[in-house]
Write a protein that holds these residues in place. Structure first.
Motif, PDB file in Angstrom:
ATOM      1  N   GLU A 715       0.823  -1.203   0.000  1.00  0.00           N
ATOM      2  CA  GLU A 715       0.000   0.000   0.000  1.00  0.00           C
ATOM      3  C   GLU A 715       0.864   1.262   0.000  1.00  0.00           C
ATOM      4  OE1 GLU A 715      -3.914   1.235   2.446  1.00  0.00           O
ATOM      5  OE2 GLU A 715      -2.062   1.272   3.640  1.00  0.00           O
ATOM      6  N   LEU A 716       0.422   2.246  -0.773  1.00  0.00           N
ATOM      7  CA  LEU A 716       1.021   3.575  -0.807  1.00  0.00           C
ATOM      8  C   LEU A 716       0.041   4.551  -0.164  1.00  0.00           C
ATOM      9  CD1 LEU A 716       3.060   5.761  -1.915  1.00  0.00           C
ATOM     10  CD2 LEU A 716       1.634   5.794  -3.982  1.00  0.00           C
ATOM     11  N   VAL A 717       0.558   5.391   0.734  1.00  0.00           N
ATOM     12  CA  VAL A 717      -0.290   6.387   1.395  1.00  0.00           C
ATOM     13  C   VAL A 717       0.221   7.769   1.020  1.00  0.00           C
ATOM     14  CG1 VAL A 717      -1.169   7.282   3.558  1.00  0.00           C
ATOM     15  CG2 VAL A 717      -0.760   4.825   3.289  1.00  0.00           C
ATOM     16  N   VAL A 718      -0.591   8.535   0.298  1.00  0.00           N
ATOM     17  CA  VAL A 718      -0.281   9.917  -0.067  1.00  0.00           C
ATOM     18  C   VAL A 718      -1.002  10.810   0.929  1.00  0.00           C
ATOM     19  CG1 VAL A 718      -0.412  11.687  -1.844  1.00  0.00           C
ATOM     20  CG2 VAL A 718      -0.046   9.285  -2.480  1.00  0.00           C
ATOM     21  N   THR A 719      -0.232  11.604   1.652  1.00  0.00           N
ATOM     22  CA  THR A 719      -0.820  12.413   2.724  1.00  0.00           C
ATOM     23  C   THR A 719      -1.028  13.869   2.329  1.00  0.00           C
ATOM     24  OG1 THR A 719       1.414  12.755   3.590  1.00  0.00           O
ATOM     25  CG2 THR A 719       0.113  10.943   4.536  1.00  0.00           C
ATOM     26  N   ALA A 720      -0.296  14.365   1.270  1.00  0.00           N
ATOM     27  CA  ALA A 720      -0.457  15.776   0.886  1.00  0.00           C
ATOM     28  C   ALA A 720      -0.128  15.937  -0.597  1.00  0.00           C
ATOM     29  CB  ALA A 720       0.448  16.671   1.719  1.00  0.00           C
ATOM     30  N   ILE A 721      -0.876  16.830  -1.300  1.00  0.00           N
ATOM     31  CA  ILE A 721      -0.606  17.250  -2.676  1.00  0.00           C
ATOM     32  C   ILE A 721      -0.713  18.768  -2.679  1.00  0.00           C
ATOM     33  CG2 ILE A 721      -1.244  17.062  -5.098  1.00  0.00           C
ATOM     34  CD1 ILE A 721      -2.546  14.396  -4.506  1.00  0.00           C
ATOM     35  N   GLN A 722       0.410  19.470  -3.004  1.00  0.00           N
ATOM     36  CA  GLN A 722       0.452  20.929  -2.889  1.00  0.00           C
ATOM     37  C   GLN A 722       1.060  21.538  -4.152  1.00  0.00           C
ATOM     38  OE1 GLN A 722       2.844  20.667   0.676  1.00  0.00           O
ATOM     39  NE2 GLN A 722       1.172  21.602   1.871  1.00  0.00           N
ATOM     40  N   LEU A 723       0.781  22.838  -4.372  1.00  0.00           N
ATOM     41  CA  LEU A 723       1.332  23.615  -5.481  1.00  0.00           C
ATOM     42  C   LEU A 723       2.499  24.448  -4.989  1.00  0.00           C
ATOM     43  CD1 LEU A 723      -2.030  24.683  -7.093  1.00  0.00           C
ATOM     44  CD2 LEU A 723      -0.272  23.314  -8.231  1.00  0.00           C
ATOM     45  N   ALA A 724       3.532  24.532  -5.823  1.00  0.00           N
ATOM     46  CA  ALA A 724       4.707  25.327  -5.486  1.00  0.00           C
ATOM     47  C   ALA A 724       5.296  25.871  -6.791  1.00  0.00           C
ATOM     48  CB  ALA A 724       5.720  24.484  -4.740  1.00  0.00           C
ATOM     49  N   GLY A 725       6.432  26.523  -6.702  1.00  0.00           N
ATOM     50  CA  GLY A 725       7.119  27.004  -7.902  1.00  0.00           C
ATOM     51  C   GLY A 725       6.775  28.434  -8.265  1.00  0.00           C
ATOM     52  N   GLN A 726       6.807  28.755  -9.618  1.00  0.00           N
ATOM     53  CA  GLN A 726       6.741  30.124 -10.110  1.00  0.00           C
ATOM     54  C   GLN A 726       5.343  30.727 -10.012  1.00  0.00           C
ATOM     55  OE1 GLN A 726       8.658  30.736 -13.954  1.00  0.00           O
ATOM     56  NE2 GLN A 726       6.931  32.022 -14.617  1.00  0.00           N
ATOM     57  N   ASP A 727       4.340  30.011 -10.480  1.00  0.00           N
ATOM     58  CA  ASP A 727       2.982  30.577 -10.552  1.00  0.00           C
ATOM     59  C   ASP A 727       1.948  29.661  -9.895  1.00  0.00           C
ATOM     60  OD1 ASP A 727       3.774  32.821 -12.261  1.00  0.00           O
ATOM     61  OD2 ASP A 727       4.032  31.288 -13.828  1.00  0.00           O
ATOM     62  N   PRO A 728       2.105  29.294  -8.614  1.00  0.00           N
ATOM     63  CA  PRO A 728       1.143  28.351  -8.019  1.00  0.00           C
ATOM     64  C   PRO A 728      -0.277  28.912  -7.933  1.00  0.00           C
ATOM     65  CG  PRO A 728       2.542  29.319  -6.340  1.00  0.00           C
ATOM     66  CD  PRO A 728       3.130  29.751  -7.663  1.00  0.00           C
ATOM     67  N   ASP A 729      -0.379  30.289  -7.955  1.00  0.00           N
ATOM     68  CA  ASP A 729      -1.715  30.862  -7.818  1.00  0.00           C
ATOM     69  C   ASP A 729      -2.516  30.776  -9.110  1.00  0.00           C
ATOM     70  OD1 ASP A 729       0.064  32.597  -9.045  1.00  0.00           O
ATOM     71  OD2 ASP A 729      -1.036  34.379  -8.376  1.00  0.00           O
ATOM     72  N   GLN A 730      -1.865  30.356 -10.240  1.00  0.00           N
ATOM     73  CA  GLN A 730      -2.572  30.231 -11.502  1.00  0.00           C
ATOM     74  C   GLN A 730      -3.209  28.844 -11.677  1.00  0.00           C
ATOM     75  OE1 GLN A 730      -2.631  33.109 -13.721  1.00  0.00           O
ATOM     76  NE2 GLN A 730      -2.029  33.795 -11.671  1.00  0.00           N
ATOM     77  N   PHE A 731      -2.987  27.951 -10.682  1.00  0.00           N
ATOM     78  CA  PHE A 731      -3.484  26.585 -10.764  1.00  0.00           C
ATOM     79  C   PHE A 731      -4.228  26.246  -9.482  1.00  0.00           C
ATOM     80  CE2 PHE A 731       0.289  27.014 -13.353  1.00  0.00           C
ATOM     81  CZ  PHE A 731      -0.049  26.396 -14.550  1.00  0.00           C
ATOM     82  N   ALA A 732      -5.043  25.210  -9.528  1.00  0.00           N
ATOM     83  CA  ALA A 732      -5.767  24.715  -8.345  1.00  0.00           C
ATOM     84  C   ALA A 732      -5.843  23.190  -8.408  1.00  0.00           C
ATOM     85  CB  ALA A 732      -7.159  25.319  -8.275  1.00  0.00           C
ATOM     86  N   SER A 757      -3.745  36.361 -16.143  1.00  0.00           N
ATOM     87  CA  SER A 757      -3.070  37.291 -17.060  1.00  0.00           C
ATOM     88  C   SER A 757      -2.521  36.474 -18.218  1.00  0.00           C
ATOM     89  CB  SER A 757      -1.944  38.051 -16.345  1.00  0.00           C
ATOM     90  OG  SER A 757      -0.956  37.142 -15.878  1.00  0.00           O
ATOM     91  N   THR A 758      -2.055  37.168 -19.272  1.00  0.00           N
ATOM     92  CA  THR A 758      -1.544  36.482 -20.451  1.00  0.00           C
ATOM     93  C   THR A 758      -0.114  36.046 -20.235  1.00  0.00           C
ATOM     94  OG1 THR A 758      -0.840  38.559 -21.427  1.00  0.00           O
ATOM     95  CG2 THR A 758      -3.066  37.790 -21.975  1.00  0.00           C
ATOM     96  N   GLY A 759       0.268  35.103 -21.059  1.00  0.00           N
ATOM     97  CA  GLY A 759       1.640  34.638 -21.037  1.00  0.00           C
ATOM     98  C   GLY A 759       1.776  33.238 -20.483  1.00  0.00           C
ATOM     99  N   MET A 760       3.019  32.734 -20.474  1.00  0.00           N
ATOM    100  CA  MET A 760       3.320  31.389 -19.973  1.00  0.00           C
ATOM    101  C   MET A 760       3.226  31.362 -18.446  1.00  0.00           C
ATOM    102  SD  MET A 760       4.137  28.256 -20.488  1.00  0.00           S
ATOM    103  CE  MET A 760       4.620  28.236 -22.209  1.00  0.00           C
ATOM    104  N   LYS A 761       2.530  30.327 -17.909  1.00  0.00           N
ATOM    105  CA  LYS A 761       2.385  30.135 -16.463  1.00  0.00           C
ATOM    106  C   LYS A 761       2.929  28.752 -16.117  1.00  0.00           C
ATOM    107  CE  LYS A 761       0.067  33.964 -16.610  1.00  0.00           C
ATOM    108  NZ  LYS A 761       0.695  35.240 -16.168  1.00  0.00           N
ATOM    109  N   LYS A 762       3.696  28.657 -14.999  1.00  0.00           N
ATOM    110  CA  LYS A 762       4.345  27.398 -14.669  1.00  0.00           C
ATOM    111  C   LYS A 762       4.338  27.199 -13.146  1.00  0.00           C
ATOM    112  CE  LYS A 762       8.024  26.275 -16.913  1.00  0.00           C
ATOM    113  NZ  LYS A 762       9.443  26.205 -17.408  1.00  0.00           N
ATOM    114  N   ALA A 763       4.160  25.917 -12.703  1.00  0.00           N
ATOM    115  CA  ALA A 763       4.196  25.581 -11.267  1.00  0.00           C
ATOM    116  C   ALA A 763       4.648  24.134 -11.105  1.00  0.00           C
ATOM    117  CB  ALA A 763       2.833  25.788 -10.633  1.00  0.00           C
ATOM    118  N   LEU A 764       4.910  23.779  -9.838  1.00  0.00           N
ATOM    119  CA  LEU A 764       5.229  22.395  -9.472  1.00  0.00           C
ATOM    120  C   LEU A 764       4.090  21.812  -8.633  1.00  0.00           C
ATOM    121  CD1 LEU A 764       8.981  22.563  -8.389  1.00  0.00           C
ATOM    122  CD2 LEU A 764       8.055  21.609 -10.511  1.00  0.00           C
ATOM    123  N   ILE A 765       3.716  20.556  -8.911  1.00  0.00           N
ATOM    124  CA  ILE A 765       2.793  19.813  -8.036  1.00  0.00           C
ATOM    125  C   ILE A 765       3.646  18.878  -7.185  1.00  0.00           C
ATOM    126  CG2 ILE A 765       0.888  18.192  -7.914  1.00  0.00           C
ATOM    127  CD1 ILE A 765      -0.049  19.249 -10.631  1.00  0.00           C
TER     128      ILE A 765
END
Length: 819
Positions: A715-732, A757-765
Motif C-alpha cells: 500500500e502507498l499512502v499519499v498524505t499531501a498534494i500541494q502547489l509550489a514554484g513560479q505561478d502556483p496561484d494560476q493553478f488549483a 493574465s496572459t503569457g506562460m504560467k508554470k508551477a510544481l505539483i
C-alpha cells in the motif's frame, strides 16, 4: 485449581480456663468487658456486627430519672470502646423510649428503631449511626409513624439494598392493626406516608414479625384476635404492594396460638413457628409451617416440633447455613420448674431432624431464654441463662452438630460450658458472629449489688474453620502421562483444628480412583493452629479417554466435617497435524500483517488436543508472532481445525523466514511450520509525468486529471498534494486525502488552470507520501491568452481589407494591411 471456599462455624462463647479447654477461649476479661455501667438500669441489649469483628450494642437505659432512653456503644474485636464510656444516646425525646430493634447498615454502622410513650400515645422513630457513633439523621431520628394512637412493638430487617423494612402494631383505628414502612439508607420512606397497611382485620393484630423474601420484600406474621388468638401472615413486595388478596391463616386451630416467629427459607419461602395450645389450654407445644410466596403450604398438616405434658416456650430461630433453619427453645418436659434447652433442625427439603427435639442442656434446675447462631454447615451454637447453681443465673452455651446432637466431650455433652458467672444475675444473652471461629455475646448483668443492671460483653474463640479449594481440576492430559498438583487446606478459624484422616475415595463402578494418587507427606492426626496450613500432594494419570473423576475426603473436628473435594481430569489421545509452510502476502516495511490460516492446526487423533505453547525460532524470529488468538491452551476437539492467526512485521526490504514450533499434549516435542514473508516499500509515479495546458483565455478555467500510480506490491499512502514554484496561484487542485492506494493500483486527482493574465504560467505539483522517494513533484504549465478587447494596442497597426465574396468560402485567403 478453583477459588478457595470457606466453611465456618458460627460464633459462640465460652469456657473458663483456656489452658485446659482448647475448644474454647475467652478473648477478653474472664467475666466480660463492661459496655455500660452507668447509674440505674441498663436492660434488653441487642447487638449487630460492626463489620470488623466487633459489635454495635443498643439497649434501654434509665440512668436519669424513671424514663428510659435508648443508648448504643461499639466494642471492637479487641474489647475497646471507641465511642467512649457508657455509650452514646440515640433517642432525643423527653418521654420514655422503648427499644424496637437494631440491624446492620451493611458497613460499620447500624439502624436503631425505638418508640416513645407520651400522653397515652406513642410514635415510632428510626436512627442510623455510623462506625464512629455519629447520628446520620436528625437528633432523635426520623419519624417512622406519628399517626394517632399507639405505634409500638416494632421489628426490623435489612431490605437487601442497604435500607430497612420495619413493621409495627398500630392503634390509629378502633383496634390494633399491622403497618410497615421501607426506608433507604438516606432515610427516605419508599412506601405510603405513616406506613403501608398490612392487615386491618377485625379485632387486634399484635406483635408483628417479618423475614426477607430475598427480593427486597418481606413475609409478615402476627398474633391475630379476629376470633381467638391465631396466627396469620401476609406477603409484601418490594414496592409495598400486598401480594395476597386476603390475610393467610397460618394456624387457626382450637384454643390459642401465640408468639409467632418467621425466618427466610430457601429462595422464595419462609418458615413460620409458633407456640400452640391446641392440645389443651394449659399445654403448649411448638408447631411450624413452610409457606412460599404464592401462599402455598409445604405441609398438609402443621408440623409438630415438640410435645410434652408440660409447656415449651421462648423459641428462637436462625438459618442453618444450608437453606434450612434451626430452632431452639425452653422445654419443661422434665417438670414445671425444670426448664431445659432443646433444638431441632429443618432441612432445605422440609425434613425435620430429631424426635420432638434434642437436648442442648438438660442439667438440673432451670435453663431458659436460649438464642443460637448457625455454623454455616447445618449445626450451630446456643447460649442461654442458666440457674443450675439454684440461687442466680449465669450464662452457658453448647455446640450442636449438623445432626442436631450435642456429643462433643470438650463441650460437656448435654451439660454445656460456662460463659460467665458473677455475683447476682447475668441475664438475656444475645449472640452474633465475631469473625471466622469467633463469637460475640452480650447480656445484662446485676453484679454491682445495687439492685440495678449493667451491660457486659465477651468475645470467644470457639471453633476452628477449615478452608479448602472447592475442587481440583487437573485439566486435559494424554492417556498414560502423569501431572502433579498440591491441595492446600488451612485453619482460618480461632482454635486449633485436628485433621484425623485424608483419603482418596470414590466408587470404582462409576469413577476412576486409580487415576489419582495421593502422596502422604504428612502425619495423621495433624493439628493445625489458627493460620497453619497443610499440603496434600496429588497426581493424575488418565487411564482412558474422557472425564476421569474421584474425590478427596478430609475428616477433622471442623464444623463441616467431612470435607469432600471433587477431583477431575480429562483423558485424551490426540494427534497434531500442522500445515508445512505458510507464505505471507507482500508486507510493507514497518507495518504488521495479521493473517488467519484456517488449516494451520488440526486434531487427527482421539480425544481433546491442547496446544500448550507456540514459539518462533531462527534469525528472523523477531519479525513473526502470534495474532489475536485465545489464550493458551488452545482446545481442538476430534477432527477439528483451529484457524490460527499469525503476524509478519518486516523491518526491511527482502525475504524473511522463521520456524514456528507448536507444542501440545500430543507428544513431548514440537511440530514445526515454516513461515516466510517478503518486505517491500511503496513506489510512486504520476501519469502523466508532466502536465501542459493549451492556451487558455484569461479568467477562464480548464482542468485535467492526473493519476497517482503505486508501482509496488504494498500500500502507498499519499498524505499531501500541494502547489509550489513560479505561478502556483494560476493553478488549483482537487484531491481526496489521504490516498490509500493498494499495490499496483492508482487514484486520480484534478488540476485546474485558471490564468489571471496572459503569457506562460508554470508551477510544481508536490506529492508527499510514505514512498522512499517522497516528496515527488511534477511540472504543470499553460499559456494565458486574451479573452476580449475593443482594439488592443498591439493590434491597432493591422487592418482587414474588404472581404469578397460574401459569405466567405472555406480556405479563402484574407488580405491584411499593416499601417
Amino acid at each position: 485449581m478453583n477459588t478457595p471456599h470457606r466453611i465456618t462455624g458460627l460464633l459462640l462463647f465460652l469456657l473458663v480456663i483456656p489452658a485446659f479447654a482448647p475448644a474454647q477461649q475467652l478473648m477478653w476479661d474472664s467475666t466480660g468487658v463492661p459496655i455500660c455501667t452507668a447509674d440505674g438500669w441498663q436492660r434488653y441489649p441487642r447487638l449487630v456486627t460492626d463489620g470488623d469483628g466487633g459489635a454495635i450494642i443498643a439497649w434501654e437505659d434509665i440512668r436519669v430519672g424513671s424514663n428510659p432512653a435508648i443508648y448504643a456503644a461499639r466494642v471492637t474485636r479487641d474489647g475497646a470502646a471507641p465511642w467512649g464510656e457508657n455509650g452514646v444516646e440515640i433517642s432525643g425525646h423527653l418521654s420514655g423510649q422503648r427499644m424496637a430493634g437494631i440491624v446492620s447498615d451493611g458497613g460499620n454502622g447500624a439502624y436503631i428503631a425505638f418508640w416513645n410513650r407520651a400522653g397515652g400515645e406513642s410514635d415510632l422513630f428510626l436512627q442510623r449511626i455510623d462506625g464512629n457513633g455519629s447520628a446520620q439523621w436528625a437528633t432523635g431520628g426520623i419519624t417512622v409513624c406519628d399517626a394517632d394512637g399507639r405505634q409500638e412493638w416494632a421489628e426490623m430487617i435489612p431490605d437487601g439494598q442497604g435500607g430497612v423494612i420495619i413493621a409495627w402494631q398500630d392503634g390509629r383505628g378502633d383496634d390494633n392493626d399491622i403497618y410497615a414502612q421501607r426506608f433507604t439508607r438516606e432515610g427516605t420512606a419508599l412506601w405510603t406516608a405513616n406506613g403501608e397497611l398490612i392487615s386491618d382485620a377485625d379485632g387486634d393484630q399484635n406483635y408483628p414479625q417479618l423475614a426477607t423474601d430475598q427480593a427486597r420484600g418481606a413475609f409478615f406474621t402476627w398474633m391475630d384476635r379476629r376470633s381467638e388468638d391465631d396466627i396469620y401472615a401476609q406477603y409484601v413486595k418490594a414496592d409495598g404492594t400486598v401480594a395476597w388478596e386476603e390475610d393467610l391463616p397460618v394456624c387457626i386451630e382450637i384454643n390459642r396460638q401465640v408468639a409467632p416467629k418467621v425466618l427466610p427459607y430457601g429462595d422464595n419461602s419462609a418458615v413460620f413457628f409458633w407456640q400452640d395450645y391446641r392440645l389443651g389450654p394449659s399445654t403448649s407445644s411448638l408447631y411450624l409451617q413452610i409457606i412460599n410466596e404464592e401462599g402455598e403450604k409445604l405441609y398438609l398438616d402443621d408440623f409438630q416440633v415438640s410435645q410434652s405434658n408440660n409447656a415449651q416456650s421462648g423459641m428462637f430461630l436462625t438459618d442453618d447455613g444450608r437453606d434450612g433453619a434451626l430452632a431452639v427453645w425452653t422445654d419443661y418436659r422434665a417438670g414445671a420448674g425444670e426448664g431445659d434447652v432443646y433444638m431441632r433442625r429443618i432441612l432445605a427439603d422440609g425434613t425435620i431432624i430429631g424426635d420432638f427435639g434434642n437436648a442442648l442442656c438438660d442439667y438440673a434446675n432451670t435453663q431458659e431464654r436460649p438464642t443460637m447462631i448457625s455454623d454455616g454447615e447445618g449445626g450451630g451454637f446456643a447460649v442461654w441463662q442458666d440457674k443450675r447453681n439454684t440461687f442466680d443465673y449465669d450464662i452457658y452455651m453448647n455446640r450442636i452438630s449438623k445432626q442436631g446432637l450435642t456429643n462433643y466431650p470438650e463441650w460437656n455433652n448435654h451439660d454445656g460450658v460456662l460463659v460467665v458467672t458473677h455475683d447476682n444475675n447475668q441475664l438475656a444473652p444475645q449472640v452474633i458472629s465475631g469473625g471466622p471461629g469467633y463469637a460475640l455475646v452480650c447480656w445484662y448483668d446485676g453484679r454491682t449489688l445495687d439492685g440495678q443492671a449493667d451491660i457486659y460483653a465477651q468475645r470467644i474463640a470457639w471453633s476452628p474453620s477449615l478452608a479448602f479449594p472447592d475442587s481440583i481440576d487437573f485439566g486435559i492430559n494424554k492417556v498414560g502421562q502423569t501431572v502433579h498438583d498440591t491441595v492446600r487446606i488451612w485453619n482460618d478459624g480461632a482454635t486449633p483444628l485436628t485433621v484425623t484422616n485424608v483419603r482418596r475415595a470414590s466408587n470404582p463402578a462409576n469413577t476412576h480412583p486409580a487415576d489419582f494418587t495421593m502422596y502422604p507427606s504428612f502425619e495423621i492426626p495433624k493439628t493445625l493452629n489458627p493460620g497453619d496450613d497443610m499440603l496434600i500432594p496429588l497426581s493424575f494419570t488418565p487411564g482412558g479417554i474422557g472425564d476421569r473423576i474421584s474425590e478427596l475426603r478430609i475428616s477433622s473436628d471442623a464444623p463441616q466435617d467431612p470435607v469432600v473435594i471433587p477431583l477431575h481430569g480429562l483423558g485424551t489421545n490426540p494427534r497434531l497435524r500442522t500445515k508445512n509452510v505458510h507464505q505471507f502476502n507482500v508486507t510493507k516495511v514497518g507495518a504488521t500483517n495479521e493473517e488467519m490460516v484456517e488449516d494451520m492446526l488440526q486434531n487427527t487423533g482421539t480425544g481433546v488436543l491442547l496446544i500448550t505453547n507456540i514459539e518462533f525460532d531462527g534469525a528472523d524470529a523477531a519479525k513473526f508472532d502470534l495474532g489475536s488468538n485465545p489464550p493458551f491452551p488452545l482446545t481442538l476437539e476430534e477432527n477439528e481445525y483451529f484457524p490460527l492467526k499469525v503476524t509478519f512485521s518486516p523491518d526491511g526490504v527482502g525475504t524473511f523466514e522463521t520456524m514456528m514450533k507448536v507444542y501440545s499434549n500430543a507428544g513431548s516435542g514440537s511440530e514445526d511450520v515454516r513461515l516466510a514473508g517478503f518486505g517491500a516499500r511503496p513506489a510512486l509515479i504520476t501519469i502523466p509525468v508532466g502536465l501542459h495546458f493549451d492556451s487558455t483565455m484569461e479568467t477562464s478555467s480548464v482542468e485535467a486529471q492526473v493519476n497517482v500510480r503505486n508501482t509496488s506490491g504494498v500500500e502507498l499512502v499519499v498524505t499531501a498534494i500541494q502547489l509550489a514554484g513560479q505561478d502556483p496561484d494560476q493553478f488549483a487542485l482537487d484531491a481526496e486525502l489521504p490516498m490509500r492506494i493498494p499495490g499496483e493500483g492508482f487514484q486520480p486527482f484534478t488540476v485546474y488552470f485558471r490564468p489571471t493574465s496572459t503569457g506562460m504560467k508554470k508551477a510544481l505539483i508536490v506529492l508527499t507520501s510514505d514512498a522512499p522517494s517522497s516528496p515527488d513533484d511534477m511540472v504543470v504549465d499553460g499559456v494565458g491568452t486574451i479573452l476580449s478587447s475593443d482594439r488592443p494596442s498591439a493590434v491597432r497597426g493591422f487592418a482587414i481589407d474588404a472581404v469578397y465574396p460574401q459569405p466567405l468560402r472555406p480556405s479563402q485567403p484574407l488580405g491584411l494591411r499593416f499601417t
